[in-house]
Design a protein around this motif. Structure first.
Motif, PDB file in Angstrom:
ATOM      1  N   ARG A  94       0.833  -1.189   0.000  1.00 14.83           N
ATOM      2  CA  ARG A  94       0.000   0.000   0.000  1.00 14.83           C
ATOM      3  C   ARG A  94       0.882   1.259   0.000  1.00 14.83           C
ATOM      4  NH1 ARG A  94      -2.296   3.046   4.144  1.00 14.83           N
ATOM      5  NH2 ARG A  94      -1.439   1.618   5.691  1.00 14.83           N
ATOM      6  N   PHE A  95       0.581   2.227  -0.885  1.00 16.45           N
ATOM      7  CA  PHE A  95       1.296   3.520  -0.923  1.00 16.45           C
ATOM      8  C   PHE A  95       0.836   4.372   0.249  1.00 16.45           C
ATOM      9  CE2 PHE A  95       1.222   8.022  -2.204  1.00 16.45           C
ATOM     10  CZ  PHE A  95       2.585   8.235  -2.338  1.00 16.45           C
ATOM     11  N   ILE A  96       1.820   4.884   0.989  1.00 13.14           N
ATOM     12  CA  ILE A  96       1.452   5.655   2.174  1.00 13.14           C
ATOM     13  C   ILE A  96       1.940   7.103   2.121  1.00 13.14           C
ATOM     14  CG2 ILE A  96       1.397   3.619   3.658  1.00 13.14           C
ATOM     15  CD1 ILE A  96       4.201   4.347   4.614  1.00 13.14           C
ATOM     16  N   GLY A  97       2.658   7.519   1.072  1.00 13.23           N
ATOM     17  CA  GLY A  97       3.091   8.919   0.979  1.00 13.23           C
ATOM     18  C   GLY A  97       4.465   9.067   0.344  1.00 13.23           C
ATOM     19  N   PHE A  98       4.974  10.306   0.448  1.00 10.83           N
ATOM     20  CA  PHE A  98       6.272  10.634  -0.141  1.00 10.83           C
ATOM     21  C   PHE A  98       7.269  10.994   0.948  1.00 10.83           C
ATOM     22  CE2 PHE A  98       3.233  11.589  -3.505  1.00 10.83           C
ATOM     23  CZ  PHE A  98       3.823  10.987  -4.601  1.00 10.83           C
ATOM     24  N   SER A  99       8.512  10.863   0.600  1.00  8.92           N
ATOM     25  CA  SER A  99       9.593  11.236   1.511  1.00  8.92           C
ATOM     26  C   SER A  99      10.697  11.906   0.685  1.00  8.92           C
ATOM     27  CB  SER A  99      10.143   9.996   2.212  1.00  8.92           C
ATOM     28  OG  SER A  99      11.234  10.360   3.046  1.00  8.92           O
ATOM     29  N   GLY A 100      11.407  12.815   1.330  1.00  5.95           N
ATOM     30  CA  GLY A 100      12.516  13.482   0.640  1.00  5.95           C
ATOM     31  C   GLY A 100      12.392  14.994   0.693  1.00  5.95           C
ATOM     32  N   ASP A 101      12.768  15.647  -0.396  1.00  7.12           N
ATOM     33  CA  ASP A 101      12.825  17.116  -0.434  1.00  7.12           C
ATOM     34  C   ASP A 101      11.477  17.706  -0.831  1.00  7.12           C
ATOM     35  OD1 ASP A 101      15.600  17.136   0.114  1.00  7.12           O
ATOM     36  OD2 ASP A 101      15.969  16.565  -1.966  1.00  7.12           O
ATOM     37  N   CYS A 102      10.471  17.390  -0.035  1.00  6.34           N
ATOM     38  CA  CYS A 102       9.150  17.936  -0.338  1.00  6.34           C
ATOM     39  C   CYS A 102       8.495  18.556   0.883  1.00  6.34           C
ATOM     40  CB  CYS A 102       8.250  16.864  -0.946  1.00  6.34           C
ATOM     41  SG  CYS A 102       8.241  15.292  -0.060  1.00  6.34           S
ATOM     42  N   GLU A 103       9.193  18.546   2.017  1.00  8.70           N
ATOM     43  CA  GLU A 103       8.756  19.208   3.252  1.00  8.70           C
ATOM     44  C   GLU A 103       7.323  18.811   3.593  1.00  8.70           C
ATOM     45  OE1 GLU A 103       9.530  23.308   2.520  1.00  8.70           O
ATOM     46  OE2 GLU A 103      11.713  23.030   2.522  1.00  8.70           O
ATOM     47  N   GLU A 104       6.446  19.817   3.883  1.00 12.91           N
ATOM     48  CA  GLU A 104       5.087  19.467   4.315  1.00 12.91           C
ATOM     49  C   GLU A 104       4.260  18.860   3.191  1.00 12.91           C
ATOM     50  OE1 GLU A 104       5.115  23.677   2.874  1.00 12.91           O
ATOM     51  OE2 GLU A 104       6.300  22.504   4.294  1.00 12.91           O
ATOM     52  N   GLN A 105       4.709  19.068   1.946  1.00  6.40           N
ATOM     53  CA  GLN A 105       3.957  18.494   0.837  1.00  6.40           C
ATOM     54  C   GLN A 105       4.058  16.977   0.819  1.00  6.40           C
ATOM     55  OE1 GLN A 105       5.846  20.556  -2.374  1.00  6.40           O
ATOM     56  NE2 GLN A 105       4.365  22.249  -2.350  1.00  6.40           N
ATOM     57  N   CYS A 106       5.056  16.451   1.520  1.00  5.41           N
ATOM     58  CA  CYS A 106       5.209  14.990   1.560  1.00  5.41           C
ATOM     59  C   CYS A 106       4.011  14.308   2.236  1.00  5.41           C
ATOM     60  CB  CYS A 106       6.476  14.610   2.330  1.00  5.41           C
ATOM     61  SG  CYS A 106       7.997  15.030   1.448  1.00  5.41           S
ATOM     62  N   GLN A 107       3.208  15.081   2.986  1.00  2.29           N
ATOM     63  CA  GLN A 107       2.098  14.486   3.736  1.00  2.29           C
ATOM     64  C   GLN A 107       0.849  14.270   2.889  1.00  2.29           C
ATOM     65  OE1 GLN A 107       2.955  13.554   6.761  1.00  2.29           O
ATOM     66  NE2 GLN A 107       4.944  14.522   6.360  1.00  2.29           N
ATOM     67  N   THR A 108       0.944  14.520   1.602  1.00  2.00           N
ATOM     68  CA  THR A 108      -0.219  14.329   0.759  1.00  2.00           C
ATOM     69  C   THR A 108      -0.642  12.864   0.756  1.00  2.00           C
ATOM     70  OG1 THR A 108      -1.087  14.594  -1.472  1.00  2.00           O
ATOM     71  CG2 THR A 108       1.210  13.975  -1.277  1.00  2.00           C
ATOM     72  N   GLU A 109      -1.931  12.661   0.639  1.00  5.91           N
ATOM     73  CA  GLU A 109      -2.444  11.292   0.641  1.00  5.91           C
ATOM     74  C   GLU A 109      -2.541  10.735  -0.780  1.00  5.91           C
ATOM     75  OE1 GLU A 109      -6.124  11.284   2.699  1.00  5.91           O
ATOM     76  OE2 GLU A 109      -5.223  11.766   4.646  1.00  5.91           O
ATOM     77  N   GLY A 110      -2.470  11.590  -1.765  1.00  9.94           N
ATOM     78  CA  GLY A 110      -2.579  11.118  -3.131  1.00  9.94           C
ATOM     79  C   GLY A 110      -1.251  10.619  -3.674  1.00  9.94           C
TER      80      GLY A 110
END
Length: 613
Positions: A367-383
């Motif tokens: 299951r995809f749970i999000g992004f990690s890396g150089d995206c700061e608070e945008q990494c918390q997106t659910e899409g």
């Protein structure tokens, strides 16, 4: 002796006068004296006599000759009788004197025939000689007055001379030619005497008011009906003899100032002839550092194609800037497929996509749970789609979790309820640990300093001046010079720093970063002047600047401030602050890892006296 005609005339006149007097008057004889002011013969009653003579009332007295030549340039000219009678013959009625004037011959000689003249002048008179200052043969040839051979004003064309004896005057004129030099600001145009040396000087360069267009002297051309031979026509200063009305033209070629700039500074700066073809070329891509580069966009001129290699024909001044856009590289990582990796213009929005439904099996769910890396608070997106503003190199990873398929396992094993409870307790903590490890890995993978790369290092050979890239190739090159000792091979190589931006260069052999003064900023020599008082950040001693010297360090321009202590001492000791560059109006050491600075304590108020170093 009288001629036969003169004697006949005098006899006839005398007879008529005698008959007239005999008829109309009563004859009364009385004696008178007849004389002349110069010893010339008279005729009384037809008989030639020498004065002075006696005559009687009624006698006919005549001057023998109206003009008596004493010699070829001096003569006597009868003027009148002493009682004012102008006639050559008359009746004696009293004492009389025949008055003669002495005339002498005045001759004026000149080379020009039109100025020559010869005339009789009464002796003892002042004669005004009025001659022109210039006599024009045509508009380009003339004769100029130079002098008289005598007179009160011998060096003026209007002269005055006292005539007492025959005289031959000479008026001297010299032939002149007009030398015409066609061009701008040419010295030497004017009248020259025949055979005189002419010097013409044309300016080698003529600039317009804006200093972006100029004329460059190329040669002299002889034009017109009177040619002249020029020994060195390509020299702006020439000499020749005036042998005619020469016309010369200074030939110039038009040049325009061309300046082409790019992100690394000036690409080309110079003067180009009108109509000349100029080929300009820049790198389509300039790598600054890992994940950062510049991409060529255009030349800033609408009529030039948007390609890095162009050919232009110069017909005007040009100031061209090769425009680049900064780009950052986006790395998108996902073990189940992702899109969005690549180069992006600075400030653009990158779209990152990952696989939202990775493959699973009967026992496991991914299951995809999000992004990690150089995206700061945008990494918390659910899409599974992420928008990232590219303002630096970035790495983004898609994070997935692995979960047991409880339903399938329960059906198979009958222990689904227990597994669900265990997983519910541990799953959240496991996910947090995974994300922390990913973040830490990303931080470690991005170094904060440039890594050394000896294969990129630039070296300059002190023996032959060659520039070689790569440490191994450079050492191989110097070995070819056959030095006796290996140490000399290393000492003959100087590493040159390579600019990676307009303010930073790098020594690839050790990754050391160096400062550069950007091309549009003031240098150390612009900021610091002789007489200023400066201080180094590592010392409290204040120095009065004597000079600012420019030199090179690793192929980059650096400056040395030479000064003396402001404290009064008997011995003048010079202090040297070396390897300085300027950025944003501040003065630093060339090495970025050095925090040393030079501060200007006080600017000079008067021009200092420069001591000799």
């Amino acid at each position: 002796m009288l001629s036969r005609a003169q004697s006949t005339i005098i006899i006839i006149v005398s007879t008529i006068l005698i008959l007239t007097i005999s008829i109309n008057t009563v004859y009364s004889e009385k004696e008178y004296v007849i004389n002349t002011n110069y010893p010339v013969p008279l005729v009384i009653n037809g008989i030639e006599v020498q004065p002075p003579v006696k005559a009687y009332t009624g006698d006919i007295i005549c001057v023998k000759e109206l003009i008596v030549y004493l010699h070829q340039s001096k003569r006597l000219v009868f003027r009148e009788w002493s009682d004012g009678v102008l006639d050559q013959c008359r009746v004696v009625e009293g004492n009389l004197t025949a008055l003669y004037d002495v005339e002498v011959l005045l001759q004026v000689y000149a080379e020009l025939k039109s100025l020559r003249k010869s005339e009789w002048v009464k002796a003892g008179t002042l004669v005004n000689l009025d001659y022109p200052e210039y006599i024009y043969e045509d508009e380009n040839t003339r004769y100029a007055f130079e002098s008289w051979s005598s007179g009160e004003k011998p060096f003026q064309p209007n002269n005055t001379i006292y005539i007492s004896d025959p005289i031959r005057l000479e008026v001297k004129y010299v032939k002149q030619y007009f030398i015409n030099a066609i061009g701008t600001n040419i010295n030497g145009t004017g009248w020259y005497r025949e055979g005189e040396t002419v010097i013409l000087a044309a300016p080698p360069e003529i600039y317009d008011s804006s200093k972006v267009e100029r004329l460059i002297f190329t040669k002299w051309e002889s034009i017109g009906s009177s040619p002249v031979i020029i020994s060195n026509p390509t020299s702006p200063i020439i000499m020749f003899q005036a042998k005619g009305p020469h016309t010369l033209r200074a030939v110039y070629e038009t040049q325009y100032k061309i300046e082409i700039k790019g992100p690394r500074g000036v690409i080309y700066k110079g003067w180009v002839r009108d109509g000349e073809t100029l080929k300009i070329s820049v790198d389509p891509i300039i790598n600054l550092e890992e994940g950062v580069r510049l991409r060529f966009v255009d030349w800033g001129l609408s009529d030039l194609p948007r390609i890095p290699d162009v050919t232009i024909q110069v017909h005007q001044p040009l100031n061209i800037t090769a425009n680049y856009v900064k780009q950052y590289y986006l790395t998108v990582e996902s073990q189940y497929g992702a899109g969005g990796s690549g180069w992006y213009d600075e400030g653009s929005i990158a779209i990152v996509r990952v696989n939202p439904q990775p493959p699973s099996n009967v026992l496991i769910n991914r299951r995809f749970i999000g992004f990690s890396g150089d995206c700061e608070e945008q990494c918390q997106t659910e899409g599974h789609v992420l928008q990232v503003k590219m303002d630096s190199p970035k790495t983004i990873r898609g994070i997935y979790t692995v979960e047991p398929n409880i339903l399938s396992i329960g059906i198979i094993t009958g222990i689904g309820g227990a597994l669900v409870a265990v997983y519910a307790f541990t799953s959240k903590r496991r996910r947090e640990i995974l994300e922390e490890r990913v973040e830490e890995k990303i931080k470690i993978s991005r170094p904060s300093k440039i890594l050394r790369d000896p294969s990129k290092a630039l070296y300059k050979c002190a023996e032959c001046g060659a520039v070689i890239r790569g440490e191994v190739k450079a050492l191989k090159h110097v070995k070819g010079h056959g030095f006796e000792h290996p140490v000399i091979e290393y000492t003959s190589l100087e590493e040159i720093a390579e600019p990676i931006s307009d303010r930073t260069a790098v020594l690839w052999s050790n990754g050391l970063r160096l400062r550069i003064t950007p091309p549009d900023q003031l240098t150390v020599k612009d900021l610091v002047k002789p007489g200023d008082i400066v201080r180094h950040s590592e010392s409290d001693e204040k120095l009065r600047v004597v000079s600012v010297e420019k030199h090179e360090k690793h192929g980059l321009p650096v400056f040395t401030i030479v000064g003396t202590s402001v404290e009064k001492t008997s011995n003048r000791i010079y202090r040297y602050i070396n390897d300085l560059v300027a950025q944003e109006g501040e003065i630093f050491c060339i090495y970025e890892d050095c925090d040393c600075q030079v501060y200007i304590v006080k600017k000079a108020t008067v021009k200092p006296a420069h001591p000799t170093l």
